[in-house]
Write an enzyme that holds these catalytic residues in place. Structure first.
Site, PDB file in Angstrom:
ATOM      1  N   ARG A 137       0.858  -1.191   0.000  1.00  0.00           N
ATOM      2  CA  ARG A 137       0.000   0.000   0.000  1.00  0.00           C
ATOM      3  C   ARG A 137       0.887   1.231   0.000  1.00  0.00           C
ATOM      4  NH1 ARG A 137      -5.276  -0.695   2.940  1.00  0.00           N
ATOM      5  NH2 ARG A 137      -4.662   1.159   4.065  1.00  0.00           N
ATOM      6  N   ASP A 165       2.229   4.992  -0.173  1.00  0.00           N
ATOM      7  CA  ASP A 165       1.719   6.262   0.352  1.00  0.00           C
ATOM      8  C   ASP A 165       1.526   7.295  -0.753  1.00  0.00           C
ATOM      9  OD1 ASP A 165       1.470   5.646   3.011  1.00  0.00           O
ATOM     10  OD2 ASP A 165       3.438   6.413   3.584  1.00  0.00           O
ATOM     11  N   ARG A 168      11.374   5.478   3.805  1.00  0.00           N
ATOM     12  CA  ARG A 168      11.664   6.914   3.783  1.00  0.00           C
ATOM     13  C   ARG A 168      12.396   7.348   5.054  1.00  0.00           C
ATOM     14  NH1 ARG A 168       6.065   9.399   2.921  1.00  0.00           N
ATOM     15  NH2 ARG A 168       7.217  11.336   3.191  1.00  0.00           N
TER      16      ARG A 168
END
Lengths: 267, 267
Positions: free
Chosen positions: B66, B68, B220
């Site tokens: 999923r 972002d 990230r």
């Protein structure tokens, strides 16, 4: 955006002029080409406005290649005059801060007083990118023409040599309105296809063409015809025939603008 | 966009179900991530709507990762069930016609009935791209994080081995709200930096990391810390210390989403 102010309107007599060269890249998607046009967003308009903010005087830009709407540049070159003491690195970074991500100033330098981005150029090289795979690629959607039908690479290669040398490219050029006398003779220095490096394997094709100069829509007209040769709708021999015909109706398809990049200007 | 209709609401008893696997790529710029969300444009929402137009029945998607908002995918995988006789190539082309240039279906195939895009996945690989040059590149503006300060490549390389193996990545993960018990232990299978091919020379860096699964914002967060190591603000030893701390405040900077790509899913 401020309207252009003529440099001659404001320059005080006795100001020393310095000729500046700027090399820039841009993603032409969403711009109405390079050349300034009062009502729409252009690369030249954005660049001039940013330069005027940095230099605090009016700027008149000369560019190496007036790219059309949607056409990109990797190595566009512009020149202009300033009375301000040059600070090339600071100007580059200030311009990049003002111009945003789609226009990037790669280099600013003091040029010879005789340098002219347009008239000093000895050659221009354009690259046209074709994605020749059964499915498109979202990361190339803005920079490559997706052609799903398999192209005949041998035919593509054979179609290039007829372009080389000096020819009247009337079949490939949009003639400036009301200027039937303008010469459309151009000397093509190099033209060829190659596989471009890609992490997804073969099928990313680049057509590179160099000439002392190009007439309007010439590269996109040439690519339109060559891709038809690659598809088998035309033959390599049709290229020489199209040049000889000097008839724009002989080259039906104009390749879309987003595959085209002003790659490099030679001085 | 139509609201999701539950498959169970409409399926007639006795319909034979076929499990379908779809591989897709997308440019995540301008999408609010993959997961459907009634009020905003998502990749999953667009894909489901397109599938329902092609199949003419409700579809429930399961996806491998999923992503972002703003994160891209080269090798996202989804699965769903259909009662329609499969026509993989036609569906692929119809979907690509409906989805437009930013989402591309690379492949449609009939899968094993047990195949589940999420739970059958053994590994996920993400790539994070950093453009480490003094000037940005307009053609990479949507897919690479521009870091102008020169990065120490040796320090970047030394910072990777501490990530390998099984660790509690609490320092690097956004914990699901109200779920303090959820395990953030993950097994990282590979992690490293390399120069990516570029026609403009060195400075295009790719960080690739593979794991059985990732927790939210993990890649990230890791890249944010590693780039600080490359800048000399942190040391390679800080990576092991950050892992050991299990404290999210130890990893300040989250790398921006646009450099991240869900690269590949292994089954």
């Amino acid at each position: 955006m401020s309207p252009p102010v003529r440099w001659s309107d404001v320059r005080r007599t006795g100001d020393a002029l310095v000729r500046i060269r700027v090399d820039l890249s841009y993603d032409g998607s969403g711009f109405h080409g390079f050349a300034e046009n009062r009502d729409v967003e252009t690369v030249g308009g954005r660049l001039r406005a940013a330069l005027e903010r940095v230099l605090r005087h009016p700027v008149e830009l000369t560019c190496a290649g007036r790219t059309d709407a949607g056409v990109h540049a990797r190595g566009q070159v512009v020149s202009f005059d300033t009375t301000v003491e040059p600070e090339p690195e600071r100007w580059r970074d200030s311009l990049n801060g003002l111009l945003g991500p789609r226009i990037v100033v790669r280099d600013v330098r003091v040029a010879d007083p005789d340098f002219d981005a347009r008239f000093s150029a000895r050659s221009r090289t354009y690259r046209y990118t074709v994605l020749n795979r059964p499915v498109p690629d979202p990361f190339l959607a803005a920079t490559a023409w997706w052609v799903p039908e398999p192209l005949d690479l041998t035919a593509l290669a054979e179609a290039c040599p007829p372009l080389l040398g000096e020819h009247d490219f009337s079949s490939f050029c949009r003639r400036p309105r009301g200027r039937s006398e303008v010469s459309l003779v151009r000397r093509v220095l190099a033209a060829g296809w190659r596989e471009l490096p890609s992490e997804d394997g073969p099928g990313l094709l680049g057509f590179e063409i160099s000439s002392s100069s190009f007439c309007h829509q010439m590269v996109r007209s040439v690519v339109g015809l060559l891709v038809d040769v690659g598809r088998g709708r035309r033959t390599p021999a049709d290229v020489a025939a199209a040049i000889a015909a000097r008839d724009r109706s002989r080259v039906a398809q104009l390749a879309p603008p987003h595959g085209l990049v002003l790659w490099e200007v030679g001085y």
